[in-house]
Design an enzyme around this catalytic site. Structure first.
Site, mmCIF file in Angstrom:
data_model
loop_
_atom_site.group_PDB
_atom_site.id
_atom_site.type_symbol
_atom_site.label_atom_id
_atom_site.label_comp_id
_atom_site.label_asym_id
_atom_site.label_seq_id
_atom_site.Cartn_x
_atom_site.Cartn_y
_atom_site.Cartn_z
ATOM 1 N N HIS A 72 2.852 -11.787 14.085
ATOM 2 C CA HIS A 72 3.959 -12.307 14.888
ATOM 3 C C HIS A 72 3.796 -13.799 15.194
ATOM 4 O O HIS A 72 4.730 -14.446 15.676
ATOM 5 C CB HIS A 72 4.055 -11.525 16.201
ATOM 6 C CG HIS A 72 5.463 -11.349 16.700
ATOM 7 N ND1 HIS A 72 6.485 -12.227 16.367
ATOM 8 C CD2 HIS A 72 6.035 -10.406 17.492
ATOM 9 C CE1 HIS A 72 7.598 -11.831 16.946
ATOM 10 N NE2 HIS A 72 7.357 -10.722 17.637
ATOM 11 N N THR A 126 0.850 -1.183 0.000
ATOM 12 C CA THR A 126 0.000 0.000 0.000
ATOM 13 C C THR A 126 0.890 1.238 0.000
ATOM 14 O O THR A 126 1.887 1.293 0.723
ATOM 15 C CB THR A 126 -0.945 0.014 1.217
ATOM 16 O OG1 THR A 126 -1.735 1.197 1.199
ATOM 17 C CG2 THR A 126 -0.193 -0.056 2.526
#
Length: 392
Positions: free
Chosen positions: A363, A311
């Site tokens: 994560h 983006t």
């Protein structure tokens, strides 16, 4: 004989849709293949054309209604064949209970606000009352107080301050759902770095004109970003992976989603097999997808899939952000505004065109070592584009 206008077959992943806009009113003449209505799904807008020339009859589902695949939404009276005798006049706007010239949406507004139709002045075709006429009436007259106060009241200090309430589009609702899903179901973390964009800018200045003459398209920044991302994904396959239950799925292909801002909201069309594309191929594909996105012409296939998202908020002036992962992907790269800043180079201060990078990642799959290494790899490739050619 009348023709039934039905909702087209919806994509397999789409359960229902919403009537977005009727381009014709009951009684309007329509040509063959002329668009009658736009139907909005969670992903794309479907246009429903007229199968034959004729006159639009009853509209059974008004704007904002939720519809299913193959559901009947309107009736169309075909135009008479040349030479065919007919005693009927062209169909006028037909009400459910009387031919009062009001469309279903206008009649609903009139009923909701208890308006005397005789007080309305029509500005539509043939003096027909439109939604805009009703809205203007409500704004100018319908809001007047019914009874005058017994004592002189002070003038309202907020006169002229208005609000506009509109329902969220299906796409905007879906975007909201996916963003909340990403925030609530992933262990999202963002790491940052910065890039000296001078080498890329020098390369574009040196070869931009030649590139455009040969390939018919300008050499932008996005093709370099995509190439650097693909090379870095090869080095760090965890970033190109996704969680599926208790399994980690490693993708051996490189489909990159590109975030595109459209009037309907943010969409992420997919560039497939980017590792096999040249810079020119990438620039052309991005331009084509961006144009389709602005025009609402993207297909479900073009919006489905993708292993990683890029983006670029820098085109709107964003200096730094923390992008949100596009599920079920595991990471998203945010590019930002290129801005001149004083930097220390070999013990001296130089003014360089710098850009911040932001990598948001899950994560649960990607550890700090892989995330930082992935971002450093992109930094090295963009600061020295020759590495992309030498694969080093």
């Amino acid at each position: 004989m009348t023709i039934e206008i039905k909702v087209p077959d919806l994509p397999e992943s789409v359960a229902d849709a919403t009537i977005a806009t009727w381009h014709k009113k009951p009684g309007d003449l329509v040509a063959r293949d002329e668009v009658l209505v736009d139907i909005e799904t969670d992903k794309v807008v479907l246009e429903v054309p007229a199968p034959e020339a004729g006159v639009l009859g009853d509209i059974l589902q008004s704007e904002g209604a939720t519809v299913l695949s193959r559901q009947l939404i309107a009736m169309l009276k075909p135009a008479p064949v040349a030479g065919e005798a007919t005693s009927e006049k062209p169909v006028e706007a037909v009400a459910d209970d009387a031919a009062d010239g009001l469309s279903p949406s206008v009649r609903r507004m009139v009923a909701e606000h208890d308006i005397d139709v005789a007080k309305l002045t029509g500005t539509g075709k043939g003096g027909r009352v439109t939604k805009e006429d009703v809205e203007a009436f409500i704004k100018n007259l319908g809001k007047a107080p019914v009874a005058a106060p017994t004592a002189a009241a002070p003038v309202a200090p907020l006169a002229g301050r208005t609000e506009k309430r509109v329902p969220m589009t299906r796409l905007r609702k879906r975007i909201a759902e996916r963003l909340l899903e990403a925030k609530n179901t992933t262990a999202m973390l963002t790491t940052f770095n910065e890039i000296n964009m001078a080498p890329i800018m020098k390369l574009r200045k040196q070869y931009g004109e030649i590139f455009e003459k040969k390939h018919g398209i300008k050499l932008g920044f996005m093709s370099f970003y995509v190439k650097a991302v693909v090379e870095s994904l090869k080095r760090y396959p965890e970033v190109n992976a996704a969680l599926d239950g208790d399994d980690i799925v490693y993708h051996n292909y490189f489909d990159v989603s590109i975030a595109v801002s459209t009037p309907r909201g943010l969409v992420t069309p997919v560039l497939r097999d980017c590792d096999n594309m040249s810079l020119a191929d990438i620039e052309k594909a991005i331009k084509d997808l961006a144009g389709k996105g602005r025009d609402g012409k993207l297909t479900v296939d073009e919006l489905t899939g993708g292993n990683f998202t890029i983006t670029n908020g820098g085109v709107f002036g964003s200096l730094m952000s923390t992008p949100i992962i596009n599920p079920p992907q595991s990471a998203i790269l945010g590019m930002h505004k290129i801005q001149d800043r004083p930097m220390a180079v070999d013990g001296k201060v130089e003014i360089l065109p710098m850009m911040y990078l932001a990598l948001s990642y899950d994560h649960r799959i990607i550890d700090g070592r892989e995330s930082v290494g992935f971002l450093v790899s992109i930094k090295e490739l963009l600061e020295d584009p020759t590495r992309l050619l030498l694969d080093v």
